[in-house]
Design an enzyme around this catalytic site. Structure first.
Site, PDB file in Angstrom:
ATOM      1  N   ASN A 208      -4.781 -11.651   0.630  1.00  0.00           N
ATOM      2  CA  ASN A 208      -3.765 -11.259  -0.352  1.00  0.00           C
ATOM      3  C   ASN A 208      -3.236 -12.513  -1.034  1.00  0.00           C
ATOM      4  O   ASN A 208      -3.641 -13.625  -0.706  1.00  0.00           O
ATOM      5  CB  ASN A 208      -2.649 -10.441   0.308  1.00  0.00           C
ATOM      6  CG  ASN A 208      -1.944 -11.236   1.387  1.00  0.00           C
ATOM      7  OD1 ASN A 208      -1.310 -12.239   1.107  1.00  0.00           O
ATOM      8  ND2 ASN A 208      -2.081 -10.795   2.630  1.00  0.00           N
ATOM      9  N   LYS A 286     -24.383 -12.727   7.337  1.00  0.00           N
ATOM     10  CA  LYS A 286     -24.039 -12.418   5.956  1.00  0.00           C
ATOM     11  C   LYS A 286     -24.680 -11.091   5.514  1.00  0.00           C
ATOM     12  O   LYS A 286     -25.887 -10.894   5.701  1.00  0.00           O
ATOM     13  CB  LYS A 286     -24.498 -13.566   5.040  1.00  0.00           C
ATOM     14  CG  LYS A 286     -24.008 -13.370   3.623  1.00  0.00           C
ATOM     15  CD  LYS A 286     -24.473 -14.471   2.693  1.00  0.00           C
ATOM     16  CE  LYS A 286     -24.188 -14.049   1.270  1.00  0.00           C
ATOM     17  NZ  LYS A 286     -25.023 -14.746   0.313  1.00  0.00           N
ATOM     18  N   PRO A 303      -2.471  -4.954  14.512  1.00  0.00           N
ATOM     19  CA  PRO A 303      -1.193  -4.851  15.231  1.00  0.00           C
ATOM     20  C   PRO A 303      -0.061  -5.211  14.271  1.00  0.00           C
ATOM     21  O   PRO A 303      -0.235  -6.061  13.396  1.00  0.00           O
ATOM     22  CB  PRO A 303      -1.329  -5.904  16.330  1.00  0.00           C
ATOM     23  CG  PRO A 303      -2.331  -6.874  15.815  1.00  0.00           C
ATOM     24  CD  PRO A 303      -3.284  -6.076  14.956  1.00  0.00           C
ATOM     25  N   LYS A 337      12.273   0.425   6.360  1.00  0.00           N
ATOM     26  CA  LYS A 337      11.417  -0.487   7.134  1.00  0.00           C
ATOM     27  C   LYS A 337      12.187  -1.131   8.281  1.00  0.00           C
ATOM     28  O   LYS A 337      11.691  -1.270   9.385  1.00  0.00           O
ATOM     29  CB  LYS A 337      10.858  -1.571   6.192  1.00  0.00           C
ATOM     30  CG  LYS A 337       9.767  -2.393   6.812  1.00  0.00           C
ATOM     31  CD  LYS A 337       9.073  -3.276   5.794  1.00  0.00           C
ATOM     32  CE  LYS A 337       8.191  -2.484   4.850  1.00  0.00           C
ATOM     33  NZ  LYS A 337       7.533  -3.325   3.850  1.00  0.00           N
TER      34      LYS A 337
HETATM   35  O1  C5P Z   1       4.779  -3.055   6.894  1.00  0.00           O
HETATM   36  P1  C5P Z   1       4.887  -4.212   5.952  1.00  0.00           P
HETATM   37  O2  C5P Z   1       3.662  -5.047   5.878  1.00  0.00           O
HETATM   38  O3  C5P Z   1       5.394  -3.873   4.599  1.00  0.00           O
HETATM   39  O4  C5P Z   1       6.078  -5.121   6.618  1.00  0.00           O
HETATM   40  C1  C5P Z   1       6.373  -6.381   6.180  1.00  0.00           C
HETATM   41  C2  C5P Z   1       6.959  -7.189   7.292  1.00  0.00           C
HETATM   42  O5  C5P Z   1       6.281  -6.944   8.496  1.00  0.00           O
HETATM   43  C3  C5P Z   1       6.824  -8.678   7.054  1.00  0.00           C
HETATM   44  O6  C5P Z   1       7.909  -9.298   7.689  1.00  0.00           O
HETATM   45  C4  C5P Z   1       5.530  -9.010   7.740  1.00  0.00           C
HETATM   46  O7  C5P Z   1       5.477 -10.361   8.140  1.00  0.00           O
HETATM   47  C5  C5P Z   1       5.550  -8.076   8.928  1.00  0.00           C
HETATM   48  N1  C5P Z   1       4.256  -7.601   9.361  1.00  0.00           N
HETATM   49  C6  C5P Z   1       3.778  -7.992  10.591  1.00  0.00           C
HETATM   50  N2  C5P Z   1       2.574  -7.521  11.033  1.00  0.00           N
HETATM   51  C7  C5P Z   1       1.852  -6.664  10.296  1.00  0.00           C
HETATM   52  C8  C5P Z   1       2.333  -6.254   9.049  1.00  0.00           C
HETATM   53  C9  C5P Z   1       3.540  -6.743   8.596  1.00  0.00           C
HETATM   54  O8  C5P Z   1       4.421  -8.783  11.257  1.00  0.00           O
HETATM   55  N3  C5P Z   1       0.700  -6.243  10.747  1.00  0.00           N
END
Ligand code: C5P
Length: 398
Positions: A208, A286, A303, A337
Site C-alpha cells: 500500500n 516466480k 492477524p 473501530k
Molecule cells: O482495520 P484497519 O486496518 O482499518 O485498522 C487500522 C488500525 O489497525 C491501524 O492502527 C493499524 O496499524 C492496525 N492494524 C493492525 N493489524 C492489522 C490491520 C490493522 O494492527 N492487521
C-alpha cells in the site's frame, strides 16, 4: 518538576495573554522561577502588576530602561534563563523572530539568547493560515524553535479554526519535557509503522502507499521525551529514526511476531498500514505467464495486531493507540473501530487522495477517546507526532 529551572516568559499582545497569567502560576506550581517580559501590545491585555504579582519577580518591559540595564543588561537577561517561552506568540512576534528583527525588548532578547526557545502561537485563523505566517512558522521550525499548538476551535474574534493558544496544562507538559530528562524516561513504547508487503511469489507482492512518515515521526517524538522506543516497521520510504530499537519486517504476520517479542510495553502506537489479507497460495518460485491466463490468488486473513494487543489479558500495555485511515465517514468509522478493536485511542484521518495526507508531509487527525472526539488542526506530521507524544506522556501519568 521544574525545581531550580528559570523560564523567561515573553508575553505577546493578544487576547490569549490572559492565559499566560495562569501559565505563570502553573509553572511556579512545578517549582520553576518565571521572569515575565511584556511587549507594549501585551500591556493592553494584561498589566505588568498582575504579571509581577503572580510571578513574584520583576517584570521587564523596556529595551532602554536605564535601571534595568544597570541591574541586568538585556543580553544577560536573555541568557540567564534555561528556556525562553513566547506565549502568546502573535503573528507579529513570529514575523520579527523569523526575520531576526530586534527593535524592542522581546525581539532583542529572542535574538540575543543562546538558550532554547519555545513559542505558543495564538492569533486569528486567517492570520495563522496566511502564507506569510506559514512561511515564518516553517523558518522558525527550521531554526530549531519548538512550536506548541495552536489548537482549533471557536476564537475570541468569533471565527472558528486553528489559532487558539494551546491550553496551559499542555504548555506545562511541553516545558517540562524540554527542561527535564524527558517525562517518558523509563517507559517502553512500541511503535509500528509503514506498509506491509504480502508476497505473491519471490518477486511480486501486495503493498500500500504508506510512507512510514507519521510512524517514524511518532517514534522520534517519543524518543525525544525520553521513552525507550521499539520501532517495528515494514518496508517504508522513510528510514527508521536514530536512537530507537528497530525491527524491520515485511509481512503482517512478521509484524505481529516482532510486536509480541517486544512486549511488555507501557504503551503501543500502531501507526502501520497493515494489509488485511495475505496470499495463501503464494508461490515459492516466480509465477510464469501462462496461456491459461492469470493464476487465481487465494487470500487468507492477516492477524489484527492492534486488536490482538488490545485484547491481551496479561501484559496489555496501559495505553494502546490505533490509527484509522478512512476515506468516508471518518469519525463514525473511527469511533466504531475503537470499540471493535478494544484500543484506548484512535487517531483518525481522511486519506482521500485530494487531502494529500497518504504519503504527504502533513496530517489532519481527530483523536477519538472514551471522552469523545477532538479535532486537531492540519499540521506537519512531526508536529502531530509531538502533540501525540505529549498526550501519551500525560496519559501515562507524567
Ligand atoms: O482495520 P484497519 O486496518 O482499518 O485498522 C487500522 C488500525 O489497525 C491501524 O492502527 C493499524 O496499524 C492496525 N492494524 C493492525 N493489524 C492489522 C490491520 C490493522 O494492527 N492487521
Amino acid at each position: 518538576m521544574l525545581t531550580s529551572k528559570r523560564i523567561l516568559l515573553i508575553i505577546g499582545g493578544g487576547i490569549a495573554a490572559f492565559k499566560s497569567l495562569d501559565l505563570i502560576r502553573r509553572l511556579r506550581d512545578q517549582g520553576a522561577t518565571v521572569v515575565p517580559v511584556l511587549t507594549r501590545a501585551a500591556e493592553e491585555f494584561v498589566t505588568p502588576l498582575s504579571a509581577s504579582a503572580l510571578s513574584a519577580e520583576k517584570v521587564y518591559r523596556d529595551l532602554f530602561d536605564l535601571t534595568d540595564e544597570a541591574e541586568m543588561g538585556h543580553i544577560e537577561l536573555s541568557r540567564d534563563a534555561d528556556l525562553l517561552v513566547v506565549a502568546p506568540a502573535t503573528a507579529d512576534l513570529m514575523a520579527k523572530m523569523s526575520a531576526g528583527l530586534a527593535n524592542d525588548l522581546a525581539s532583542t532578547l529572542l535574538l540575543a539568547t543562546d538558550k532554547p526557545v519555545m513559542i505558543v502561537p495564538a492569533m486569528n485563523v486567517r492570520m495563522w493560515e496566511h502564507p506569510a505566517t506559514q512561511r515564518n512558522l516553517a523558518q522558525l521550525q527550521a531554526d530549531g524553535i519548538a512550536v506548541i499548538g495552536p489548537d482549533e476551535g471557536p476564537m475570541a474574534c468569533g471565527e472558528f479554526g486553528p489559532g487558539r493558544m494551546a491550553e496551559v496544562p499542555e504548555i506545562v507538559t511541553a516545558v517540562t519535557a524540554a527542561l527535564t530528562d524527558g517525562p517518558l524516561k523509563g517507559k517502553h513504547i512500541i511503535v509500528t509503522s509503514g506498509p506491509t508487503h504480502e508476497p505473491i511469489d519471490p518477486v511480486r507482492y501486495i503493498a500500500n502507499r504508506s510512507s512510514g512518515r507519521q510512524g517514524a515521526a511518532i517514534a522520534a517524538a517519543l524518543r525525544d521525551l525520553g521513552a525507550d522506543v521499539t520501532y517495528v516497521s515494514g518496508p517504508a520510504e522513510v528510514p527508521p529514526p536514530a536512537g530507537v530499537t528497530v525491527h524491520m519486517i515485511e509481512t503482517a504476520r512478521e509484524m505481529l511476531s516482532a510486536v509480541k517479542t517486544a512486549l511488555p510495553a507501557d504503551a503501543a502506537v500502531f501507526a502501520a498500514a497493515v494489509a488485511d489479507w495475505h496470499v495463501e497460495n503464494a508461490s515459492d518460485s516466480k509465477i510464469k505467464k501462462t496461456i491459461g491466463g492469470m493464476p487465481a490468488l487465494e487470500f487468507a486473513e492477516n492477524p489484527d495486531i492492534l486488536k490482538t494487543v488490545s485484547m491481551l489479558h496479561d501484559g496489555r500495555p496501559d495505553l494502546v493507540v490505533g490509527f484509522a485511515a478512512e476515506t468516508d465517514d471518518v469519525i463514525a468509522n473511527a469511533t466504531a473501530k475503537r470499540a471493535r478493536k478494544g484500543c484506548d485511542w484512535i487517531l483518525a484521518n481522511d486519506v482521500s487522495p485530494e487531502t494529500g495526507i497518504m504519503g504527504g508531509s502533513e496530517n489532519k487527525v481527530s483523536l477519538v477517546t472514551s471522552d469523545g472526539v477532538e479535532d486537531w488542526p492540519r499540521m506537519g506530521k512531526d508536529e502531530t507526532a509531538r502533540q501525540l507524544a505529549l498526550r501519551i506522556a500525560k496519559a501515562l501519568g507524567i
